[in-house]
Design an enzyme around this catalytic site. Structure first.
Site, PDB file in Angstrom:
ATOM      1  CG  ASP A 101      10.722 -44.557  18.499  1.00 39.66           C
ATOM      2  OD1 ASP A 101       9.672 -44.148  17.981  1.00 39.66           O
ATOM      3  OD2 ASP A 101      10.835 -45.667  19.058  1.00 39.66           O
TER       4      ASP A 101
HETATM    5  N1  URA Z   1      10.172 -49.615  16.368  1.00 38.95           N
HETATM    6  C1  URA Z   1      10.454 -48.832  17.431  1.00 38.95           C
HETATM    7  O1  URA Z   1      10.182 -49.185  18.572  1.00 38.95           O
HETATM    8  N2  URA Z   1      11.047 -47.646  17.200  1.00 38.95           N
HETATM    9  C2  URA Z   1      11.385 -47.201  15.973  1.00 38.95           C
HETATM   10  O2  URA Z   1      11.942 -46.118  15.847  1.00 38.95           O
HETATM   11  C3  URA Z   1      11.081 -48.025  14.885  1.00 38.95           C
HETATM   12  C4  URA Z   1      10.468 -49.228  15.102  1.00 38.95           C
END
Ligand code: URA
Length: 236
Positions: A101
């Protein structure tokens, strides 16, 4: 040689030929004269303006992604991990293998090897990904058990695969380690949310047996060594 130069730099094929004709390229230490010269990717060296080029077939980079940067190839509006790759590593076909993310930090693998990316990302391969997360409330016995059994996420028909949850540091905002063998959208955040916890900070710290190099400052990257590739795939 011109084709290889164009693939391993940001120059076009036409410009690569000009670089050779104007004496800016050295092949095994000697000034190159012909764009048609054959280059052995394993044994030969190529220099451009006195700087050694990485000519081997594939490149594998470990990046410590900062929060606020997209783990996408290119974006017209926002900075991406590829924008952070230094000039000496830039080459045609680089992309981030897997997504974090925008607000997640840590280990992103950047490569131009599509087969390899597939091997580490394919759901069936179950290459574990390790995350550190700071959350907004205590870790309960119910959470530990739920993660180990497989969390049922909202809007999903099947529960997640079993995951490891470990408390690293107690407190009002405890620090946890989560190991996943899947990569569902926002998975760590949604797993905690299933227990009413919000993730305040998230960092990927390892892929397979390969741990993010702690000498890499945020936004930096370095090449992954051959033996580390094996660690990534869990062979050693
Ligand atoms: N899980 C998440 O919620 N975000 C990420 O970036 C990676 C794994």
């Amino acid at each position: 040689m011109d084709k290889l130069l164009a693939a391993r730099t940001e120059f076009s094929r036409k410009d690569a030929k000009k670089l050779i004709w104007t004496g800016r390229v050295r092949h095994n230490g000697k000034i190159a004269v012909s764009p048609d010269a054959k280059v052995d990717l394993e044994k030969d060296t190529l220099e451009l303006d006195g700087k050694m080029l990485l000519i081997k077939e594939h490149l594998y980079l470990m990046m410590n992604k900062p929060a606020g940067v997209l783990s996408a190839a290119r974006d017209p509006k926002q900075p991406t991990v590829l924008d952070l790759v230094p000039a000496e590593y830039r080459r045609t076909g680089l992309f981030p293998a897997g997504r974090l993310d925008k607000d997640t930090e840590g280990f992103v693998l950047i490569t131009d090897d599509g087969d390899f990316a597939h091997r580490i990302l394919a759901p069936k391969k179950h290459v574990p990904k390790t995350y550190h997360a700071r959350i907004d409330g205590p870790v309960t016995e119910q959470m530990l058990q739920g993660f180990a059994e497989g969390v049922q996420l909202e809007d999903e028909t099947e529960p997640c695969l079993p995951a490891q949850l470990r408390l690293l540091q107690e407190g009002d905002e405890p620090l946890c380690e989560v190991v996943l063998t899947q990569g569902m959208f926002h998975q760590v955040k949604r797993m905690f949310l299933a227990y009413g916890r919000r993730v305040l900070w998230l960092k990927r710290v390892a892929m397979g047996g390969l741990v993010l190099d702690e000498n890499l400052a945020s936004g930096q990257c370095r090449e992954i060594l051959d033996k580390e590739i094996e660690m990534l795939l869990g062979k050693i």
